[in-house]
Write a protein that holds these residues in place. Structure first.
Motif, PDB file in Angstrom:
ATOM      1  N   VAL A  51      15.374  53.448  54.825  1.00  0.00           N
ATOM      2  CA  VAL A  51      14.768  52.112  54.908  1.00  0.00           C
ATOM      3  C   VAL A  51      13.541  52.042  54.011  1.00  0.00           C
ATOM      4  CG1 VAL A  51      13.530  50.519  56.429  1.00  0.00           C
ATOM      5  CG2 VAL A  51      15.680  51.519  57.164  1.00  0.00           C
ATOM      6  N   VAL A  52      12.711  53.078  54.026  1.00  0.00           N
ATOM      7  CA  VAL A  52      11.530  53.100  53.157  1.00  0.00           C
ATOM      8  C   VAL A  52      11.966  53.094  51.691  1.00  0.00           C
ATOM      9  CG1 VAL A  52       9.561  54.504  52.431  1.00  0.00           C
ATOM     10  CG2 VAL A  52      10.029  54.187  54.853  1.00  0.00           C
ATOM     11  N   PHE A  53      12.972  53.893  51.354  1.00  0.00           N
ATOM     12  CA  PHE A  53      13.467  53.951  49.977  1.00  0.00           C
ATOM     13  C   PHE A  53      13.987  52.595  49.521  1.00  0.00           C
ATOM     14  CE2 PHE A  53      17.049  54.631  47.050  1.00  0.00           C
ATOM     15  CZ  PHE A  53      16.359  55.205  45.993  1.00  0.00           C
ATOM     16  N   TYR A  54      14.825  51.956  50.340  1.00  0.00           N
ATOM     17  CA  TYR A  54      15.375  50.655  49.971  1.00  0.00           C
ATOM     18  C   TYR A  54      14.308  49.566  49.973  1.00  0.00           C
ATOM     19  CZ  TYR A  54      20.144  52.323  49.737  1.00  0.00           C
ATOM     20  OH  TYR A  54      21.282  52.971  49.366  1.00  0.00           O
ATOM     21  N   PHE A  55      13.288  49.686  50.822  1.00  0.00           N
ATOM     22  CA  PHE A  55      12.171  48.744  50.784  1.00  0.00           C
ATOM     23  C   PHE A  55      11.443  48.867  49.448  1.00  0.00           C
ATOM     24  CE2 PHE A  55       7.790  47.468  51.235  1.00  0.00           C
ATOM     25  CZ  PHE A  55       7.894  46.260  51.892  1.00  0.00           C
ATOM     26  N   ILE A  56      11.207  50.089  49.004  1.00  0.00           N
ATOM     27  CA  ILE A  56      10.513  50.299  47.729  1.00  0.00           C
ATOM     28  C   ILE A  56      11.340  49.757  46.568  1.00  0.00           C
ATOM     29  CG2 ILE A  56       9.711  52.076  46.114  1.00  0.00           C
ATOM     30  CD1 ILE A  56       8.826  53.677  48.611  1.00  0.00           C
ATOM     31  N   ILE A  57      12.641  50.021  46.565  1.00  0.00           N
ATOM     32  CA  ILE A  57      13.512  49.497  45.506  1.00  0.00           C
ATOM     33  C   ILE A  57      13.493  47.966  45.509  1.00  0.00           C
ATOM     34  CG2 ILE A  57      15.910  49.336  44.687  1.00  0.00           C
ATOM     35  CD1 ILE A  57      14.587  52.039  44.145  1.00  0.00           C
ATOM     36  N   GLY A  58      13.614  47.366  46.694  1.00  0.00           N
ATOM     37  CA  GLY A  58      13.571  45.906  46.803  1.00  0.00           C
ATOM     38  C   GLY A  58      12.227  45.345  46.383  1.00  0.00           C
ATOM     39  N   ALA A  59      11.143  46.053  46.709  1.00  0.00           N
ATOM     40  CA  ALA A  59       9.809  45.597  46.326  1.00  0.00           C
ATOM     41  C   ALA A  59       9.635  45.625  44.813  1.00  0.00           C
ATOM     42  CB  ALA A  59       8.750  46.460  47.000  1.00  0.00           C
ATOM     43  N   ILE A  60      10.152  46.653  44.162  1.00  0.00           N
ATOM     44  CA  ILE A  60      10.068  46.731  42.696  1.00  0.00           C
ATOM     45  C   ILE A  60      10.853  45.594  42.055  1.00  0.00           C
ATOM     46  CG2 ILE A  60      10.757  48.121  40.693  1.00  0.00           C
ATOM     47  CD1 ILE A  60      10.067  50.613  42.413  1.00  0.00           C
ATOM     48  N   ILE A  61      12.061  45.358  42.544  1.00  0.00           N
ATOM     49  CA  ILE A  61      12.871  44.260  42.004  1.00  0.00           C
ATOM     50  C   ILE A  61      12.181  42.918  42.257  1.00  0.00           C
ATOM     51  CG2 ILE A  61      15.062  43.009  42.263  1.00  0.00           C
ATOM     52  CD1 ILE A  61      16.349  45.769  42.827  1.00  0.00           C
ATOM     53  N   GLY A  62      11.643  42.729  43.460  1.00  0.00           N
ATOM     54  CA  GLY A  62      10.929  41.494  43.769  1.00  0.00           C
ATOM     55  C   GLY A  62       9.692  41.312  42.918  1.00  0.00           C
ATOM     56  N   PHE A  63       8.974  42.387  42.647  1.00  0.00           N
ATOM     57  CA  PHE A  63       7.786  42.325  41.792  1.00  0.00           C
ATOM     58  C   PHE A  63       8.157  41.875  40.385  1.00  0.00           C
ATOM     59  CE2 PHE A  63       4.873  44.393  38.787  1.00  0.00           C
ATOM     60  CZ  PHE A  63       3.670  43.834  39.199  1.00  0.00           C
ATOM     61  N   LEU A  77      20.026  47.248  54.242  1.00  0.00           N
ATOM     62  CA  LEU A  77      20.376  48.600  54.668  1.00  0.00           C
ATOM     63  C   LEU A  77      20.636  48.655  56.169  1.00  0.00           C
ATOM     64  CD1 LEU A  77      20.637  51.635  54.001  1.00  0.00           C
ATOM     65  CD2 LEU A  77      18.272  51.807  54.761  1.00  0.00           C
ATOM     66  N   LEU A  78      19.804  48.008  56.960  1.00  0.00           N
ATOM     67  CA  LEU A  78      20.013  48.030  58.412  1.00  0.00           C
ATOM     68  C   LEU A  78      21.321  47.355  58.818  1.00  0.00           C
ATOM     69  CD1 LEU A  78      16.392  47.386  59.684  1.00  0.00           C
ATOM     70  CD2 LEU A  78      17.685  49.521  59.736  1.00  0.00           C
ATOM     71  N   ILE A  79      21.673  46.268  58.144  1.00  0.00           N
ATOM     72  CA  ILE A  79      22.952  45.609  58.426  1.00  0.00           C
ATOM     73  C   ILE A  79      24.115  46.525  58.057  1.00  0.00           C
ATOM     74  CG2 ILE A  79      24.462  43.702  57.725  1.00  0.00           C
ATOM     75  CD1 ILE A  79      21.903  41.973  57.562  1.00  0.00           C
ATOM     76  N   ALA A  80      24.001  47.212  56.914  1.00  0.00           N
ATOM     77  CA  ALA A  80      25.049  48.150  56.516  1.00  0.00           C
ATOM     78  C   ALA A  80      25.158  49.288  57.527  1.00  0.00           C
ATOM     79  CB  ALA A  80      24.760  48.695  55.125  1.00  0.00           C
ATOM     80  N   LEU A 105      15.506  60.294  61.210  1.00  0.00           N
ATOM     81  CA  LEU A 105      14.660  60.558  60.047  1.00  0.00           C
ATOM     82  C   LEU A 105      15.362  60.092  58.778  1.00  0.00           C
ATOM     83  CD1 LEU A 105      12.134  61.781  58.766  1.00  0.00           C
ATOM     84  CD2 LEU A 105      13.369  63.960  58.649  1.00  0.00           C
ATOM     85  N   GLY A 106      16.659  60.268  58.713  1.00  0.00           N
ATOM     86  CA  GLY A 106      17.438  59.801  57.566  1.00  0.00           C
ATOM     87  C   GLY A 106      17.417  58.286  57.451  1.00  0.00           C
ATOM     88  N   ILE A 107      17.554  57.604  58.568  1.00  0.00           N
ATOM     89  CA  ILE A 107      17.514  56.136  58.540  1.00  0.00           C
ATOM     90  C   ILE A 107      16.132  55.661  58.114  1.00  0.00           C
ATOM     91  CG2 ILE A 107      17.552  54.072  59.991  1.00  0.00           C
ATOM     92  CD1 ILE A 107      19.848  55.282  61.511  1.00  0.00           C
ATOM     93  N   PHE A 108      15.084  56.256  58.679  1.00  0.00           N
ATOM     94  CA  PHE A 108      13.717  55.865  58.319  1.00  0.00           C
ATOM     95  C   PHE A 108      13.466  56.083  56.830  1.00  0.00           C
ATOM     96  CE2 PHE A 108       9.265  56.987  57.627  1.00  0.00           C
ATOM     97  CZ  PHE A 108       8.658  55.799  58.026  1.00  0.00           C
ATOM     98  N   THR A 109      13.875  57.242  56.322  1.00  0.00           N
ATOM     99  CA  THR A 109      13.692  57.548  54.901  1.00  0.00           C
ATOM    100  C   THR A 109      14.452  56.556  54.033  1.00  0.00           C
ATOM    101  OG1 THR A 109      13.503  59.876  55.478  1.00  0.00           O
ATOM    102  CG2 THR A 109      13.921  59.361  53.171  1.00  0.00           C
TER     103      THR A 109
END
Length: 77
Positions: free
Chosen positions: A53-65, A20-23, A47-51
């Motif tokens: 990044v947290v959202f995409y981190f959670i999605i990536g964490a679920i996929i990684g899990f 997300l940060l690269i995009a 605030l939008g970027i922070f939200t």
């Protein structure tokens, strides 16, 4: 503790956040990008970027899990 020792869900979360940060860096010049990728941003860009990044981190964490569980079940057999 190196990358190879991290749990799969943390690796997935980091990869999701970094993508997300690269995009954001690549597409930041496009005026409508913030409203497509960061719909909660509104007036507050950071605030939008922070939200996001947290959202995409959670999605990536679920996929990684899930991938970590699949990989560990194959190693047990």
């Amino acid at each position: 503790m190196g990358w190879s020792e991290w749990p799969a869900w943390v690796k997935g979360g980091v990869i999701g956040g970094v993508i997300l940060l690269i995009a954001d860096i690549i597409f930041s010049f496009w005026p409508f990008y913030i409203y497509i990728i960061h719909p909660l941003a509104g007036e507050n860009y950071y605030l939008g970027i922070f939200t996001a990044v947290v959202f995409y981190f959670i999605i990536g964490a679920i996929i990684g899990f899930i991938l970590g569980k699949i990989k560990s079940s194959h190693e047990e057999k």
